[in-house]
Design a protein around this motif. Structure first.
Motif, PDB file in Angstrom:
ATOM      1  N   LEU A 382       0.623  -1.356   0.001  1.00 32.58           N
ATOM      2  CA  LEU A 382      -0.022   0.105  -0.019  1.00 32.58           C
ATOM      3  C   LEU A 382       0.939   1.300  -0.021  1.00 32.58           C
ATOM      4  O   LEU A 382       0.701   2.289  -0.844  1.00 32.58           O
ATOM      5  CB  LEU A 382      -0.930   0.014   1.218  1.00 32.58           C
ATOM      6  CG  LEU A 382      -2.237  -0.802   1.161  1.00 32.58           C
ATOM      7  CD1 LEU A 382      -2.995  -0.760   2.239  1.00 32.58           C
ATOM      8  CD2 LEU A 382      -3.092  -0.591   0.021  1.00 32.58           C
ATOM      9  N   PRO A 383       1.711   1.477   1.054  1.00 32.31           N
ATOM     10  CA  PRO A 383       2.588   2.546   0.897  1.00 32.31           C
ATOM     11  C   PRO A 383       3.789   2.169  -0.239  1.00 32.31           C
ATOM     12  O   PRO A 383       4.349   1.139  -0.169  1.00 32.31           O
ATOM     13  CB  PRO A 383       3.260   2.894   2.304  1.00 32.31           C
ATOM     14  CG  PRO A 383       3.257   1.393   2.649  1.00 32.31           C
ATOM     15  CD  PRO A 383       2.088   0.571   2.047  1.00 32.31           C
ATOM     16  N   GLN A 384       4.072   3.223  -1.322  1.00 31.95           N
ATOM     17  CA  GLN A 384       5.248   2.864  -2.280  1.00 31.95           C
ATOM     18  C   GLN A 384       6.494   3.178  -1.475  1.00 31.95           C
ATOM     19  O   GLN A 384       6.907   4.530  -1.856  1.00 31.95           O
ATOM     20  CB  GLN A 384       4.763   3.616  -3.476  1.00 31.95           C
ATOM     21  CG  GLN A 384       5.233   2.914  -4.818  1.00 31.95           C
ATOM     22  CD  GLN A 384       4.858   3.613  -6.044  1.00 31.95           C
ATOM     23  OE1 GLN A 384       3.808   4.324  -5.917  1.00 31.95           O
ATOM     24  NE2 GLN A 384       5.626   3.549  -6.991  1.00 31.95           N
ATOM     25  N   ILE A 385       7.174   2.515  -0.702  1.00 28.05           N
ATOM     26  CA  ILE A 385       8.030   2.840   0.259  1.00 28.05           C
ATOM     27  C   ILE A 385       9.402   3.058  -0.502  1.00 28.05           C
ATOM     28  O   ILE A 385      10.311   3.775   0.048  1.00 28.05           O
ATOM     29  CB  ILE A 385       8.199   1.947   1.129  1.00 28.05           C
ATOM     30  CG1 ILE A 385       8.308   0.335   0.670  1.00 28.05           C
ATOM     31  CG2 ILE A 385       7.387   2.042   2.358  1.00 28.05           C
ATOM     32  CD1 ILE A 385       8.726  -0.744   1.843  1.00 28.05           C
ATOM     33  N   ALA A 386       9.825   2.381  -1.676  1.00 29.39           N
ATOM     34  CA  ALA A 386      11.190   2.509  -2.251  1.00 29.39           C
ATOM     35  C   ALA A 386      11.199   2.140  -4.025  1.00 29.39           C
ATOM     36  O   ALA A 386      10.014   1.766  -4.204  1.00 29.39           O
ATOM     37  CB  ALA A 386      12.163   1.716  -1.626  1.00 29.39           C
ATOM     38  N   THR A 387      12.105   2.555  -4.446  1.00 33.49           N
ATOM     39  CA  THR A 387      12.113   2.071  -5.900  1.00 33.49           C
ATOM     40  C   THR A 387      12.311   0.571  -5.754  1.00 33.49           C
ATOM     41  O   THR A 387      12.912   0.106  -4.923  1.00 33.49           O
ATOM     42  CB  THR A 387      13.061   2.715  -6.630  1.00 33.49           C
ATOM     43  OG1 THR A 387      14.663   2.229  -6.291  1.00 33.49           O
ATOM     44  CG2 THR A 387      13.176   4.251  -6.750  1.00 33.49           C
ATOM     45  N   LEU A 388      12.104  -0.054  -7.161  1.00 33.57           N
ATOM     46  CA  LEU A 388      12.079  -1.723  -7.048  1.00 33.57           C
ATOM     47  C   LEU A 388      13.336  -2.222  -6.746  1.00 33.57           C
ATOM     48  O   LEU A 388      13.793  -3.224  -6.071  1.00 33.57           O
ATOM     49  CB  LEU A 388      11.395  -2.069  -8.313  1.00 33.57           C
ATOM     50  CG  LEU A 388      10.103  -2.002  -8.596  1.00 33.57           C
ATOM     51  CD1 LEU A 388       9.729  -2.527  -9.798  1.00 33.57           C
ATOM     52  CD2 LEU A 388       9.255  -2.890  -7.832  1.00 33.57           C
ATOM     53  N   GLY A 389      14.406  -1.514  -7.497  1.00 33.28           N
ATOM     54  CA  GLY A 389      15.574  -1.900  -7.293  1.00 33.28           C
ATOM     55  C   GLY A 389      16.274  -1.727  -5.759  1.00 33.28           C
ATOM     56  O   GLY A 389      16.929  -2.696  -5.373  1.00 33.28           O
ATOM     57  N   ALA A 390      16.105  -0.438  -5.133  1.00 33.62           N
ATOM     58  CA  ALA A 390      16.463  -0.395  -3.927  1.00 33.62           C
ATOM     59  C   ALA A 390      15.900  -1.312  -2.800  1.00 33.62           C
ATOM     60  O   ALA A 390      16.554  -1.955  -1.950  1.00 33.62           O
ATOM     61  CB  ALA A 390      16.165   1.154  -3.336  1.00 33.62           C
ATOM     62  N   LEU A 391      14.538  -1.790  -3.155  1.00 33.81           N
ATOM     63  CA  LEU A 391      13.849  -2.786  -2.162  1.00 33.81           C
ATOM     64  C   LEU A 391      14.464  -4.090  -2.426  1.00 33.81           C
ATOM     65  O   LEU A 391      14.690  -4.710  -1.523  1.00 33.81           O
ATOM     66  CB  LEU A 391      12.165  -2.666  -2.662  1.00 33.81           C
ATOM     67  CG  LEU A 391      11.412  -3.640  -1.905  1.00 33.81           C
ATOM     68  CD1 LEU A 391      11.354  -3.296  -0.218  1.00 33.81           C
ATOM     69  CD2 LEU A 391      10.131  -3.790  -2.456  1.00 33.81           C
ATOM     70  N   LEU A 392      14.661  -4.433  -3.633  1.00 27.66           N
ATOM     71  CA  LEU A 392      15.140  -5.806  -3.965  1.00 27.66           C
ATOM     72  C   LEU A 392      16.579  -6.025  -3.148  1.00 27.66           C
ATOM     73  O   LEU A 392      16.989  -7.136  -2.715  1.00 27.66           O
ATOM     74  CB  LEU A 392      15.139  -6.134  -5.352  1.00 27.66           C
ATOM     75  CG  LEU A 392      13.862  -6.447  -6.121  1.00 27.66           C
ATOM     76  CD1 LEU A 392      13.947  -6.473  -7.621  1.00 27.66           C
ATOM     77  CD2 LEU A 392      13.554  -7.996  -5.579  1.00 27.66           C
ATOM     78  N   ASN A 393      17.567  -4.976  -3.515  1.00 32.40           N
ATOM     79  CA  ASN A 393      18.687  -5.327  -2.998  1.00 32.40           C
ATOM     80  C   ASN A 393      18.796  -5.184  -1.584  1.00 32.40           C
ATOM     81  O   ASN A 393      19.907  -5.258  -1.037  1.00 32.40           O
ATOM     82  CB  ASN A 393      19.732  -4.066  -3.726  1.00 32.40           C
ATOM     83  CG  ASN A 393      19.919  -4.276  -5.037  1.00 32.40           C
ATOM     84  OD1 ASN A 393      20.954  -5.153  -5.353  1.00 32.40           O
ATOM     85  ND2 ASN A 393      19.434  -3.946  -6.192  1.00 32.40           N
ATOM     86  N   PHE A 394      17.887  -4.625  -0.921  1.00 33.51           N
ATOM     87  CA  PHE A 394      17.816  -4.719   0.666  1.00 33.51           C
ATOM     88  C   PHE A 394      17.617  -6.097   0.898  1.00 33.51           C
ATOM     89  O   PHE A 394      18.416  -6.400   1.886  1.00 33.51           O
ATOM     90  CB  PHE A 394      16.588  -3.866   1.146  1.00 33.51           C
ATOM     91  CG  PHE A 394      16.340  -3.938   2.669  1.00 33.51           C
ATOM     92  CD1 PHE A 394      17.019  -3.257   3.463  1.00 33.51           C
ATOM     93  CD2 PHE A 394      15.449  -4.837   3.075  1.00 33.51           C
ATOM     94  CE1 PHE A 394      17.068  -3.154   5.019  1.00 33.51           C
ATOM     95  CE2 PHE A 394      15.273  -5.013   4.345  1.00 33.51           C
ATOM     96  CZ  PHE A 394      15.968  -4.324   5.236  1.00 33.51           C
ATOM     97  N   ALA A 395      16.988  -6.968   0.151  1.00 32.14           N
ATOM     98  CA  ALA A 395      16.815  -8.412   0.426  1.00 32.14           C
ATOM     99  C   ALA A 395      18.285  -8.991   0.374  1.00 32.14           C
ATOM    100  O   ALA A 395      18.562  -9.994   0.696  1.00 32.14           O
ATOM    101  CB  ALA A 395      15.929  -8.784  -0.338  1.00 32.14           C
ATOM    102  N   GLY A 396      19.106  -8.220  -0.498  1.00 33.94           N
ATOM    103  CA  GLY A 396      20.404  -8.870  -1.007  1.00 33.94           C
ATOM    104  C   GLY A 396      21.439  -9.146   0.144  1.00 33.94           C
ATOM    105  O   GLY A 396      22.076 -10.053   0.133  1.00 33.94           O
ATOM    106  N   ALA A 397      21.096  -8.279   1.051  1.00 31.36           N
ATOM    107  CA  ALA A 397      21.932  -8.330   2.116  1.00 31.36           C
ATOM    108  C   ALA A 397      21.591  -9.461   3.008  1.00 31.36           C
ATOM    109  O   ALA A 397      22.644 -10.073   3.591  1.00 31.36           O
ATOM    110  CB  ALA A 397      21.657  -7.017   3.093  1.00 31.36           C
ATOM    111  N   PHE A 398      20.513 -10.179   2.982  1.00 28.06           N
ATOM    112  CA  PHE A 398      19.981 -11.116   3.589  1.00 28.06           C
ATOM    113  C   PHE A 398      20.265 -12.494   2.857  1.00 28.06           C
ATOM    114  O   PHE A 398      21.080 -13.529   3.413  1.00 28.06           O
ATOM    115  CB  PHE A 398      18.537 -11.370   3.938  1.00 28.06           C
ATOM    116  CG  PHE A 398      17.851 -10.296   4.714  1.00 28.06           C
ATOM    117  CD1 PHE A 398      17.764 -10.720   6.298  1.00 28.06           C
ATOM    118  CD2 PHE A 398      18.002  -8.989   4.756  1.00 28.06           C
ATOM    119  CE1 PHE A 398      17.195  -9.654   7.090  1.00 28.06           C
ATOM    120  CE2 PHE A 398      17.528  -7.884   5.509  1.00 28.06           C
ATOM    121  CZ  PHE A 398      16.930  -8.294   6.779  1.00 28.06           C
TER     122      PHE A 398
END
Lengths: 479, 161
Positions: A382-398
């Motif tokens: 619902l809240p569009q919190i980040a760009t797709l690239g930034a959101l995906l790469n956050f998961a990259g840390a995990f």
């Protein structure tokens, strides 16, 4: 292009396409789902998927919002390296091929990647792994839901929330009816649509806007995009590779397929899927380089792909873009819903909360899980919190922290659960520190470095000898 | 498990709601554009210092007419080095591919449109930082591939034997 609004499609045409697609996919899911009699049928398609479907599902699932929206985004941000670097994510599928064959041999009765971590490394590592898996799954699910909203907004100006809600509704609908069988069958059709559509778009783009004019415009006004020594892009390159490897090596999306494929199909299917996938980000990414020449400067970098394609190809092109991207999103969203619900059902509910649950009870719970995941994803979108690239790469840390524990866990007897858990936990923390202090383009790399160092130390100091037979867990009969 | 017929009806209803949902204001946004007078837009940047050469320029309200963003190397815009058409009724624009340097942006002054000037400094990471991470990544990737292939081949041999 629509003269009044500046959008390629009218909002009513955009919505009509969504509804038509929705009805078609859900009806197909219901049709395929009639063959599901047991939980194993629903979760692993009866462990009987042949080579053609296997290769298609491997390729189509990996063609996702990453490839159709984020590859152009990263090309728009990082230039040539963004495009080439993104295609290296194919290495994830290619290198998973031997792992998939090994998984099938070691765990002929296995269900999930969580099963493997629990049996190989014990509870502590399992908890760390489950947290990583859940964060990643939601990161990816949310990015896919967001991508649906972004796609419709970029093409038709339609409110983000409508597109986002629609794609979630459709994918939850047909996954709920058909399970993995429907997911794999729709993936096969979606793979064909994606390949044909992407080639068509690239062909028309080069035909309409010449390579020379694109090169001249980028060279004059956006020179960094052609610079092969672009610092942030160089930093991003291996980060993207490790992110892709981490995504595939740990995720139950790929493990459940390896377990569902028939006999010795897994190795060949992942290898072919990776090779088929390799050129797709090059093509989709190239589209973004034409944006400056066309005078398109998107509000958000992840909207550049569909906006350029729609500008060049007009209304028909926009419809093609819509069908291709929607297929790509659906092929990943359904897979992720199915795989994550399997993980919740099998690893948490069956193994931890209700070991005596019957097969029919698990089948019901699996469907409720799909529904629940869909609702939670919708709330996060619902809240569009980040760009797709930034959101995906956050998961990259995990996810990058799981690469070495998974590889060594499958082949090496010496690595213990303590070191595997520490490698995943501390690797993730390091990746997050990099994400917030340097940028999203170093998160996965730092995570993998720390994890690899801890695993290496664990191997050097350990005297353990794991018994592979422990991985072949026999199911207790339930009725 | 949800009942199939009930679920089908709910999905059909939700699709119908989606179909009937009111489209965004985007479709009707700019037809009355020229009737607006002297709108002073407030420009902002996503960052004042970009390390990657890309950034987002935002305005405080949806555009009421066609607008052009101007770029200059000086605050007085004595020479405009580039112009970018603003797309649709979006309130943001992402620009990319900038080399090291100081840049100034404003909306082109035309009838009914004016804005403040914003300043951006692009300062890419140093080459040594980039190469360090590149070679570390390359080394780690090589270790992973060699490890994986060696272990896989060795295991297959053991299984065959």
């Amino acid at each position: 292009m629509n003269e009044v609004s500046g959008f390629a499609l009218s909002s009513s045409l955009g919505l009509t396409l969504v509804v038509l697609f929705g009805i078609a996919w859900i009806a197909f899911g219901w049709y395929l789902g009639r063959a599901n009699k047991t939980h194993e049928d629903f979760a692993l398609a009866g462990r009987n998927v042949g080579f053609a479907l296997a290769a298609a599902t491997a390729m189509a699932t990996w063609v996702t919002s990453n490839t159709t929206l984020v590859a152009p985004q990263l090309t728009y941000q990082f230039g040539v390296w963004g495009m080439v670097g993104y295609s290296f994510a194919a290495l994830g599928l290619i290198l998973f091929a031997p792992l998939a064959a090994r998984i099938k041999r070691l765990m002929p009765n296995g269900y999930t990647s969580g099963d493997f971590i629990r049996l190989r490394y014990g509870r502590a590592a399992w908890w760390v792994f489950i947290i990583i898996s859940v964060v990643y799954a939601f990161g990816w699910l949310v990015s896919l839901g967001m991508a649906g909203g972004i796609l419709l907004e970029a093409l038709s100006g339609l409110d983000y929330h409508i597109g986002m809600s629609a794609i979630l509704l459709i994918c939850v609908g047909y996954t709920l009816f058909g399970g993995l069988r429907a997911v794999i069958a729709t993936d096969f059709i979606q793979a064909l649509i994606i390949i044909v559509g992407v080639v068509l778009i690239a062909w028309f783009l080069i035909d309409t806007v010449s390579l020379e004019s694109i090169h001249q415009e980028v060279k004059s006004n956006h020179p960094q995009l052609l610079d092969l020594l672009f610092p942030a892009a160089i930093m991003f390159l291996f980060n993207n590779i490790f992110f892709g490897l981490g995504e595939i090596f740990h995720s139950n999306v790929w493990w459940s397929r390896a377990l569902a494929f028939k006999g010795k199909v897994a190795f060949k299917a992942y290898l072919l899927g990776g090779l088929l996938w390799l050129p797709i980000p090059i093509v989709t990414g190239f589209i973004a380089l034409a944006a400056p020449q066309l005078g398109i400067f998107p509000p958000s970098a992840d909207m550049v792909g569909p906006m350029v394609a729609a500008e060049v190809l007009g209304k028909i092109g926009a419809v093609v873009v819509f069908i291709v991207v929607f297929s790509a999103l659906a092929s990943s969203l359904d897979s992720l819903l199915a795989a994550t619900s399997d993980l919740v059902t099998r690893d948490i509910y069956h193994k931890y909360l209700k070991p005596q649950a019957s097969d029919q009870h698990l089948l019901r719970f699996n469907r409720y899980s799909i529904l629940g995941l869909g609702i939670v994803t919708w709330l996060f979108c619902l809240p569009q919190i980040a760009t797709l690239g930034a959101l995906l790469n956050f998961a990259g840390a995990f996810v990058a922290s799981t690469i070495f524990p998974v590889v060594l866990g499958l082949y090496q007897r010496k690595l213990t659960g303590t070191y595997a858990a520490a490698a995943m936990a501390l690797g993730t923390l390091s990746g997050l520190v990099g994400y917030f202090t340097i940028g999203f383009y170093v998160a996965a790399l730092l995570s993998c470095i720390v994890s690899a160092a801890l695993c290496g130390f664990g191997l050097l100091t350990s005297q353990a000898r794991f018994d592979w037979q422990q991985l072949n867990e026999k199911e207790e009969p339930t009725s | 498990m949800p009942k199939l017929d009930g679920l089908s009806i709910h999905i059909a209803l939700l699709l119908l709601i989606t179909l009937l949902a009111r489209p965004a204001a985007a479709q009707q946004a700019s037809t009355a554009a020229e009737t607006q007078q002297n709108i002073d837009y407030q420009l902002t940047l996503s960052t004042e210092r970009s390390r990657e050469g890309y950034f987002v320029v935002a305005i405080d309200q949806a555009p009421q007419t066609k607008m052009v963003l101007q770029q200059s190397a000086s605050a007085d815009f004595s020479s405009v080095t580039a112009e970018f058409d603003w797309f649709g009724d979006f309130t943001e624009m992402t620009l990319t591919g900038f080399s090291d340097g100081e840049y100034y942006f404003r909306l082109k002054s035309v009838a009914g449109v004016s804005s403040n000037v914003v300043q951006l400094r692009v300062e890419h990471y140093s080459q040594w930082q980039a190469y360090s991470l590149f070679f570390i990544g390359f080394l780690l990737f090589s270790v992973l591939v060699v490890t994986l292939i060696t272990l896989h081949v060795r295991t297959r041999r053991q299984e065959v034997a």
